[in-house]
Design a protein around this motif. Structure first.
Motif, PDB file in Angstrom:
ATOM      1  N   ASP A  95      -9.600   8.780 -10.703  1.00  0.00           N
ATOM      2  CA  ASP A  95      -8.244   9.053 -11.179  1.00  0.00           C
ATOM      3  C   ASP A  95      -7.179   8.511 -10.242  1.00  0.00           C
ATOM      4  O   ASP A  95      -6.150   8.025 -10.683  1.00  0.00           O
ATOM      5  CB  ASP A  95      -8.053  10.567 -11.324  1.00  0.00           C
ATOM      6  CG  ASP A  95      -8.474  11.061 -12.683  1.00  0.00           C
ATOM      7  OD1 ASP A  95      -8.819  10.203 -13.515  1.00  0.00           O
ATOM      8  OD2 ASP A  95      -8.454  12.278 -12.911  1.00  0.00           O
ATOM      9  N   TYR A  96      -7.428   8.605  -8.914  1.00  0.00           N
ATOM     10  CA  TYR A  96      -6.358   8.175  -8.017  1.00  0.00           C
ATOM     11  C   TYR A  96      -6.165   6.670  -8.053  1.00  0.00           C
ATOM     12  O   TYR A  96      -5.087   6.178  -7.747  1.00  0.00           O
ATOM     13  CB  TYR A  96      -6.566   8.686  -6.583  1.00  0.00           C
ATOM     14  CG  TYR A  96      -7.906   8.406  -5.987  1.00  0.00           C
ATOM     15  CD1 TYR A  96      -8.889   9.382  -5.980  1.00  0.00           C
ATOM     16  CD2 TYR A  96      -8.193   7.183  -5.420  1.00  0.00           C
ATOM     17  CE1 TYR A  96     -10.117   9.147  -5.429  1.00  0.00           C
ATOM     18  CE2 TYR A  96      -9.431   6.938  -4.858  1.00  0.00           C
ATOM     19  CZ  TYR A  96     -10.390   7.926  -4.871  1.00  0.00           C
ATOM     20  OH  TYR A  96     -11.617   7.674  -4.325  1.00  0.00           O
ATOM     21  N   ARG A 129      -6.543   4.989 -10.945  1.00  0.00           N
ATOM     22  CA  ARG A 129      -5.759   4.853 -12.181  1.00  0.00           C
ATOM     23  C   ARG A 129      -4.295   5.193 -11.927  1.00  0.00           C
ATOM     24  O   ARG A 129      -3.386   4.519 -12.410  1.00  0.00           O
ATOM     25  CB  ARG A 129      -6.322   5.768 -13.279  1.00  0.00           C
ATOM     26  CG  ARG A 129      -7.570   5.211 -13.926  1.00  0.00           C
ATOM     27  CD  ARG A 129      -8.149   6.221 -14.903  1.00  0.00           C
ATOM     28  NE  ARG A 129      -7.207   6.562 -15.970  1.00  0.00           N
ATOM     29  CZ  ARG A 129      -7.081   7.779 -16.490  1.00  0.00           C
ATOM     30  NH1 ARG A 129      -7.807   8.762 -16.033  1.00  0.00           N
ATOM     31  NH2 ARG A 129      -6.226   7.999 -17.450  1.00  0.00           N
ATOM     32  N   PHE A 130      -4.088   6.260 -11.151  1.00  0.00           N
ATOM     33  CA  PHE A 130      -2.712   6.668 -10.858  1.00  0.00           C
ATOM     34  C   PHE A 130      -2.013   5.611 -10.012  1.00  0.00           C
ATOM     35  O   PHE A 130      -0.827   5.333 -10.208  1.00  0.00           O
ATOM     36  CB  PHE A 130      -2.720   8.028 -10.150  1.00  0.00           C
ATOM     37  CG  PHE A 130      -1.360   8.631  -9.955  1.00  0.00           C
ATOM     38  CD1 PHE A 130      -0.410   8.578 -10.963  1.00  0.00           C
ATOM     39  CD2 PHE A 130      -1.022   9.253  -8.771  1.00  0.00           C
ATOM     40  CE1 PHE A 130       0.842   9.138 -10.791  1.00  0.00           C
ATOM     41  CE2 PHE A 130       0.228   9.819  -8.584  1.00  0.00           C
ATOM     42  CZ  PHE A 130       1.167   9.757  -9.600  1.00  0.00           C
ATOM     43  N   VAL A 173      -3.398  -4.232  -2.991  1.00  0.00           N
ATOM     44  CA  VAL A 173      -3.257  -2.948  -2.304  1.00  0.00           C
ATOM     45  C   VAL A 173      -4.261  -1.944  -2.852  1.00  0.00           C
ATOM     46  O   VAL A 173      -4.910  -1.200  -2.109  1.00  0.00           O
ATOM     47  CB  VAL A 173      -1.818  -2.419  -2.473  1.00  0.00           C
ATOM     48  CG1 VAL A 173      -1.718  -0.983  -1.964  1.00  0.00           C
ATOM     49  CG2 VAL A 173      -0.850  -3.314  -1.721  1.00  0.00           C
ATOM     50  N   ARG A 201      -6.898  -1.343  -0.023  1.00  0.00           N
ATOM     51  CA  ARG A 201      -6.421  -0.217   0.746  1.00  0.00           C
ATOM     52  C   ARG A 201      -6.978   1.082   0.151  1.00  0.00           C
ATOM     53  O   ARG A 201      -7.729   1.787   0.803  1.00  0.00           O
ATOM     54  CB  ARG A 201      -4.904  -0.192   0.713  1.00  0.00           C
ATOM     55  CG  ARG A 201      -4.271   0.367   1.951  1.00  0.00           C
ATOM     56  CD  ARG A 201      -2.780   0.105   1.892  1.00  0.00           C
ATOM     57  NE  ARG A 201      -2.062   1.345   1.720  1.00  0.00           N
ATOM     58  CZ  ARG A 201      -1.725   2.142   2.735  1.00  0.00           C
ATOM     59  NH1 ARG A 201      -2.039   1.825   3.956  1.00  0.00           N
ATOM     60  NH2 ARG A 201      -1.069   3.251   2.518  1.00  0.00           N
ATOM     61  N   HIS A 202      -6.652   1.316  -1.098  1.00  0.00           N
ATOM     62  CA  HIS A 202      -7.052   2.590  -1.688  1.00  0.00           C
ATOM     63  C   HIS A 202      -8.548   2.659  -1.967  1.00  0.00           C
ATOM     64  O   HIS A 202      -9.202   3.627  -1.627  1.00  0.00           O
ATOM     65  CB  HIS A 202      -6.253   2.842  -2.968  1.00  0.00           C
ATOM     66  CG  HIS A 202      -4.821   3.179  -2.697  1.00  0.00           C
ATOM     67  ND1 HIS A 202      -4.357   4.461  -2.693  1.00  0.00           N
ATOM     68  CD2 HIS A 202      -3.777   2.396  -2.377  1.00  0.00           C
ATOM     69  CE1 HIS A 202      -3.064   4.463  -2.400  1.00  0.00           C
ATOM     70  NE2 HIS A 202      -2.703   3.209  -2.200  1.00  0.00           N
ATOM     71  N   ALA A 203      -9.061   1.632  -2.611  1.00  0.00           N
ATOM     72  CA  ALA A 203     -10.454   1.716  -3.042  1.00  0.00           C
ATOM     73  C   ALA A 203     -11.416   1.485  -1.878  1.00  0.00           C
ATOM     74  O   ALA A 203     -12.373   2.232  -1.704  1.00  0.00           O
ATOM     75  CB  ALA A 203     -10.711   0.721  -4.166  1.00  0.00           C
ATOM     76  N   ARG A 212      -2.594   2.456 -10.116  1.00  0.00           N
ATOM     77  CA  ARG A 212      -2.238   1.396 -11.064  1.00  0.00           C
ATOM     78  C   ARG A 212      -1.005   1.784 -11.879  1.00  0.00           C
ATOM     79  O   ARG A 212      -0.113   0.973 -12.102  1.00  0.00           O
ATOM     80  CB  ARG A 212      -3.388   1.142 -12.039  1.00  0.00           C
ATOM     81  CG  ARG A 212      -4.352   0.129 -11.551  1.00  0.00           C
ATOM     82  CD  ARG A 212      -5.329  -0.269 -12.639  1.00  0.00           C
ATOM     83  NE  ARG A 212      -6.657  -0.438 -12.067  1.00  0.00           N
ATOM     84  CZ  ARG A 212      -6.955  -1.351 -11.166  1.00  0.00           C
ATOM     85  NH1 ARG A 212      -6.043  -2.190 -10.741  1.00  0.00           N
ATOM     86  NH2 ARG A 212      -8.165  -1.440 -10.660  1.00  0.00           N
ATOM     87  N   ALA A 213      -0.975   3.049 -12.299  1.00  0.00           N
ATOM     88  CA  ALA A 213       0.151   3.513 -13.111  1.00  0.00           C
ATOM     89  C   ALA A 213       1.450   3.477 -12.310  1.00  0.00           C
ATOM     90  O   ALA A 213       2.530   3.421 -12.873  1.00  0.00           O
ATOM     91  CB  ALA A 213      -0.109   4.933 -13.617  1.00  0.00           C
ATOM     92  N   ARG A 214       1.349   3.522 -10.972  1.00  0.00           N
ATOM     93  CA  ARG A 214       2.553   3.428 -10.150  1.00  0.00           C
ATOM     94  C   ARG A 214       2.940   1.977  -9.916  1.00  0.00           C
ATOM     95  O   ARG A 214       3.890   1.694  -9.191  1.00  0.00           O
ATOM     96  CB  ARG A 214       2.326   4.091  -8.786  1.00  0.00           C
ATOM     97  CG  ARG A 214       2.067   5.569  -8.845  1.00  0.00           C
ATOM     98  CD  ARG A 214       2.412   6.249  -7.548  1.00  0.00           C
ATOM     99  NE  ARG A 214       1.681   5.766  -6.391  1.00  0.00           N
ATOM    100  CZ  ARG A 214       0.498   6.211  -6.009  1.00  0.00           C
ATOM    101  NH1 ARG A 214      -0.109   7.130  -6.731  1.00  0.00           N
ATOM    102  NH2 ARG A 214      -0.087   5.755  -4.928  1.00  0.00           N
ATOM    103  N   GLY A 215       2.162   1.056 -10.473  1.00  0.00           N
ATOM    104  CA  GLY A 215       2.527  -0.348 -10.382  1.00  0.00           C
ATOM    105  C   GLY A 215       2.200  -0.992  -9.046  1.00  0.00           C
ATOM    106  O   GLY A 215       2.764  -2.022  -8.702  1.00  0.00           O
ATOM    107  N   LEU A 216       1.288  -0.395  -8.263  1.00  0.00           N
ATOM    108  CA  LEU A 216       0.892  -1.039  -7.011  1.00  0.00           C
ATOM    109  C   LEU A 216       0.109  -2.316  -7.340  1.00  0.00           C
ATOM    110  O   LEU A 216      -0.515  -2.414  -8.375  1.00  0.00           O
ATOM    111  CB  LEU A 216       0.023  -0.099  -6.175  1.00  0.00           C
ATOM    112  CG  LEU A 216       0.681   1.225  -5.792  1.00  0.00           C
ATOM    113  CD1 LEU A 216      -0.270   2.043  -4.936  1.00  0.00           C
ATOM    114  CD2 LEU A 216       1.976   0.985  -5.048  1.00  0.00           C
ATOM    115  N   SER A 217       0.155  -3.259  -6.418  1.00  0.00           N
ATOM    116  CA  SER A 217      -0.513  -4.525  -6.705  1.00  0.00           C
ATOM    117  C   SER A 217      -2.023  -4.352  -6.595  1.00  0.00           C
ATOM    118  O   SER A 217      -2.519  -3.454  -5.918  1.00  0.00           O
ATOM    119  CB  SER A 217      -0.041  -5.608  -5.734  1.00  0.00           C
ATOM    120  OG  SER A 217      -0.518  -5.318  -4.454  1.00  0.00           O
TER     121      SER A 217
END
Lengths: 325, 570
Positions: free
Chosen positions: A218-219, A221-222, A232, A236-238, A224-229
């Motif tokens: 989910d994080y 997806r979220f 990143v 960074r996140h994954a 992505r929904a915030r429009g991060l590239s």
């Protein structure tokens, strides 16, 4: 935290003691060192005398106790075959194995993570599918066969790289290194690939499947929904979340790179501790075998502890002071 | 002109065998400052509309026809990079589960600053200031400390506030909130919905609120669109749709919502688009051992029950800290009644249920069942007999059935375990049970994943009834289910109690459901019972402040149409 480390250390000591006990109970079945140590002209009296001298007439538990007593004082005994202290022999041989393990471990981790991330992100792509298929070879072919194949192609047919040995080495203090000469570096390539290939494919497949899992979270997806590239999100996140479970396996794999260097060292006649161990088994050189096994288990136990502590460093959820409010 | 317009939107998912149309010619529009509710049961296509607006449709889904316009500009079908620019900047999204929608390895500050800088650029100091203002605005106390904490250090409600702050980062025009409060407690839900309402007003943001909860719709939204099987069946102002539903589906959906103010004997079924599956409780009653439920007799006497969990491990005993989940709880359950336990998450209600079921050993106090002390887990003979007489139905029908076992094995397991029958008798009994819960005896040969959520809960019920127990523990049995399925399952439970004389412990956080199901209710807060009353008294005259607060925060549903309820007021 402190309590945790103390408990783990305590468990580690128990593990080491048990490993040693099992090892000593096995030595009797490897063969009789006396056969090799005395020449053709031996008499029964010679055999009995040497046996008593070496303490081999005692039950294995007593032999083990004697070994532990010596080991606690830093004395691992004298090699039956070479007649020199085991610690000196191990120190001589260790740099070769450690350099080999370091290079192949480094290759395995960097390449494994890079390829794993690549195949996870480009899951549908042609290149990713090719890599995944090829990686099956790395997982399924036995190490010695890969070594022989590499020798055949690069040494015998193409005559590019040496097929055995370490090349020239330079002594820095007590450490003999092959990093500083061209022949030393060339000699390192084939064994490092042979030793690291399996670990690399394993790490790659692990990173890939973890990453695919994380990318569905989910994080992500979220994010992505915030429009991060995508960059990143992926790196960074994954990636950071992917590494949490990967660390355990990778840590243990590094241990086995050193432990299983035996096969690679045999194939390439690499003068490291693995080759030393094989020779020691053939000669039933009990002090060398015992010291080697203990060394490897100390290493595994330490790596395990370090991995568990790394968990704390990476994952804030595990830190004790952190409680939901 | 509307802020967001969706016209004739059709979303298709091509699969290997056929084309699945998730959204079928749906249209709706959102004005600035308006909260537009999108309601329907699972599979109705409401989340797909949200994903389509965000440009985040899962592959292979695609927009087959129709348009999505944002402030007059078409945004459906634009290229991926342009869409990414819009996401977060013009349109934001709030997800259902605040526990999983934040990255656990980054602090709140890192996640906020990153998002702000992606869209607005600017220096880190500016982004930091903005992050602090936002955290303050969404009502998180002590923003300076909280910013540097990790998501796991926040409670569920606070986390959802962080998520809202993230969604608001860049002053979006439209926010799509996909079930934003489904995972939260009633009191937290009310706060979060108030915050969303306030922010929508204050910033003139258009909100699409996707939910299956009619209470949330009635309390929060200005307009509502009802979906069924991918199609919009009804759309209008909330008062109009809720008060005078025109479409048959809307009517039956509204009728199936449990009301806090009316007690119904049975729930009306959703008649639209499917028939109720038969549940043959009378057949079951014929072979059920006769129970003599003397209402004056206490079936359970629970005294001073206490449970502590180790919170912090330590090498030395005095380094350890414990969390008291259940603290000196006493109550009785009369034979034949449905006893409810309500409370927010973490109040200890499930822990009580598990101790009664013998799943957790008790740390203090006693449980007496039918005059026999059963809280001593060491006494095997007593335990065996007791466990045969109590059975449990769990919340999540997806994880409470072993996916590797066939349904007939699942239902037969309690019979085999207690050695109640042997050989072909077991099979006959299992077939009978599956038939009686309305699945048909052929269901036994299938595996759990082949069934829907409601059907799985029926399997759970069949399994629970296999030993012919006297007592059922229902731990949130319907909170994972759609309204219509919930109505069916609750009706089944009511029938069981009535015809088989079962006594029940019914645990729920959903007050309207408790109102419908229970004879008496205990309200739990932080491990303690604050109030125990007859259900109707609790709802009309709550004694304690906490119970009053819970009731006040409950969605009122007064405006909902009462058509087809067969009203039976008290």
């Amino acid at each position: 935290m402190f309590a945790y480390i103390v408990r783990r250390m305590f468990q580690s000591v128990i593990v080491l003691l048990v490993v040693g006990l099992v090892a000593f109970s096995m030595f009797r079945f490897v063969g009789d060192p006396i056969d090799n140590m005395l020449g053709q002209e031996r008499t029964q009296a010679d055999i009995d005398r040497l046996r008593t001298e070496l303490g081999l007439d005692q039950p294995f538990v007593l032999q083990y106790a004697k070994f532990l007593k010596g080991a606690a004082q830093g004395n691992f005994g004298v090699s039956y075959r070479q007649g020199r202290p085991v610690s000196t022999i191990l120190l001589e041989r260790a740099p070769a194995t450690l350099e080999l393990a370091f290079v192949s471990g480094f290759l395995a981790i960097t390449m494994g993570i890079a390829l794993g991330v690549f195949t996870a992100i480009r899951r549908q792509g042609m290149a990713a599918n090719v890599i995944m298929t090829v990686s099956l070879i790395g997982v399924s072919l036995p190490t010695f066969l890969i070594g022989i194949l590499l020798i055949y192609i690069f040494s015998v047919e193409l005559d590019l790289l040496p097929s055995f040995g370490r090349g020239e080495t330079v002594m820095i203090g007590k450490w003999s290194t092959g990093f500083l000469t061209t022949s030393g570096l060339k000699a390192l390539i084939l064994p490092a690939i042979t030793l690291g290939l399996y670990q690399m494919t394993l790490i790659m497949r692990l990173v890939r499947s973890e990453m695919l899992e994380v990318l569905r979270a989910d994080y992500v997806r979220f994010a992505r929904a915030r429009g991060l590239s995508d960059r990143v999100i992926n790196f960074r996140h994954a990636l950071k979340n992917t590494l949490v479970p990967v660390i355990t396996i990778t840590g243990l794999q590094l241990g086995s790179i050193i432990a299983f260097a035996i096969i690679t060292e045999t194939v390439f006649q690499w003068p490291g501790v693995g080759l030393l161990f094989i020779n020691a088994i053939q000669f039933v050189d009990i002090p060398v075998m015992a010291a080697y096994l203990m060394l490897i288990s100390v290493m595994f136990v330490t790596i395990n502890l370090v991995v568990d502590l790394l968990y704390y460093a990476i994952d804030p959820r595990l830190r004790v002071d952190a409680r939901a409010t | 002109m509307s802020l967001l317009t969706i016209q004739d939107l059709t979303v298709e998912f091509p699969t290997r065998r056929q084309l699945f149309t998730a959204v079928d010619h749906a249209s709706l529009s959102v004005e600035p400052g308006e909260i537009h509710g999108l309601v329907g049961e699972s599979g109705a296509g409401k989340s797909t509309i949200g994903a389509a607006v965000m440009g985040l449709l899962e592959r292979p889904g695609r927009i087959a026809s129709g348009q999505i316009k944002l402030g007059g500009d078409q945004i459906s079908g634009i290229d991926a990079e342009a869409m990414r620019e819009l996401r977060g900047k013009k349109i934001s999204m709030i997800f259902q589960d605040p526990l999983t929608s934040l990255n656990p390895l980054f602090t709140v500050r890192e996640q906020l600053v990153e998002t702000i800088q992606t869209h607005l650029g600017g220096s880190e100091a500016e982004a930091n200031k903005r992050a602090r203002d936002l955290i303050d605005r969404v009502g998180i106390p002590d923003p300076d400390t909280r910013l540097d904490q990790y998501p796991h250090q926040f409670s569920g409600g606070m986390r959802q506030r962080v998520v809202i702050a993230l969604a608001l980062c860049t002053e979006p025009d439209v926010i799509i909130a996909d079930e934003p409060t489904t995972a939260l407690d009633v009191s937290v839900q009310a706060q979060i919905l108030d915050l969303i309402k306030e922010l929508a007003q204050e910033r003139q943001v258009g909100v699409i609120l996707i939910t299956h909860d009619m209470g949330v719709i009635a309390d929060t939204t200005d307009r509502v669109t009802v979906m069924y099987a991918g199609k919009v069946v009804e759309s209008g102002t909330t008062a109009q749709v809720m008060g005078q539903p025109q479409h048959e589906y809307t009517r039956s959906l509204i009728a199936a919502v449990p009301r806090p103010t009316l007690k119904l004997h049975r729930f009306p079924q959703i008649s639209y688009g499917g028939r109720e599956t038969r549940f043959a409780v009378e057949d079951m009653a014929r072979h059920w051992p006769k129970v003599n439920n003397d209402a004056s007799k206490q079936l359970f006497e629970i005294r001073n029950l206490t449970k502590k969990f180790l919170q912090k491990r330590g090498l030395l005993p005095w380094d350890r800290t414990y969390f008291t989940a259940v603290d000196d709880v006493s109550f009785d359950i009369r034979a034949g009644e449905v006893f409810g336990v309500v409370g927010e998450s973490g109040s200890g209600k499930s822990t009580v249920a598990r101790m009664i079921a013998g799943l957790y050993p008790v740390d203090g106090g006693s449980i007496t069942f039918d005059g026999q002390l059963v809280s001593d887990l060491g006494n095997r003979a007593v335990q065996d007999e007791y466990r045969k007489n109590i059975q449990m139905i769990f919340q999540d029908p997806y994880s409470s059935l072993n996916p590797r076992m066939r349904v007939d094995e699942i239902v037969a397991e309690p019979i085999r375990h207690h050695r109640l029958m042997a050989g072909s008798d077991i099979r006959r009994r299992v077939d009978e049970l599956l038939d009686q819960v309305g699945l048909g005896s052929g269901a036994g040969l299938k595996y759990p994943h082949e069934f829907s959520g409601g059907q799985r809960q029926r399997i759970s019920i069949a399994r629970a009834l296999a030993t012919q127990p006297r007592f059922l523990i229902c731990d949130e049995p319907t909170s994972a289910l759609d309204v219509s399925i919930q109505a069916q399952i609750l009706n089944i439970l009511k029938d069981l109690q009535e015809h088989l004389g079962l006594t029940m412990l019914f645990i729920s956080h959903d007050l309207p459901v408790v109102r419908q199901m229970c004879d008496r209710v205990a309200v739990m807060k932080q491990g303690q019972i604050v109030e125990t009353q007859d259900t109707s008294d609790l709802f009309l005259r709550p004694k304690t402040e906490y119970a009053q607060e819970l009731l006040r925060l409950m969605p009122k549903l007064d405006d909902l149409s009462t058509d087809g309820l067969g009203v039976e007021e008290e």
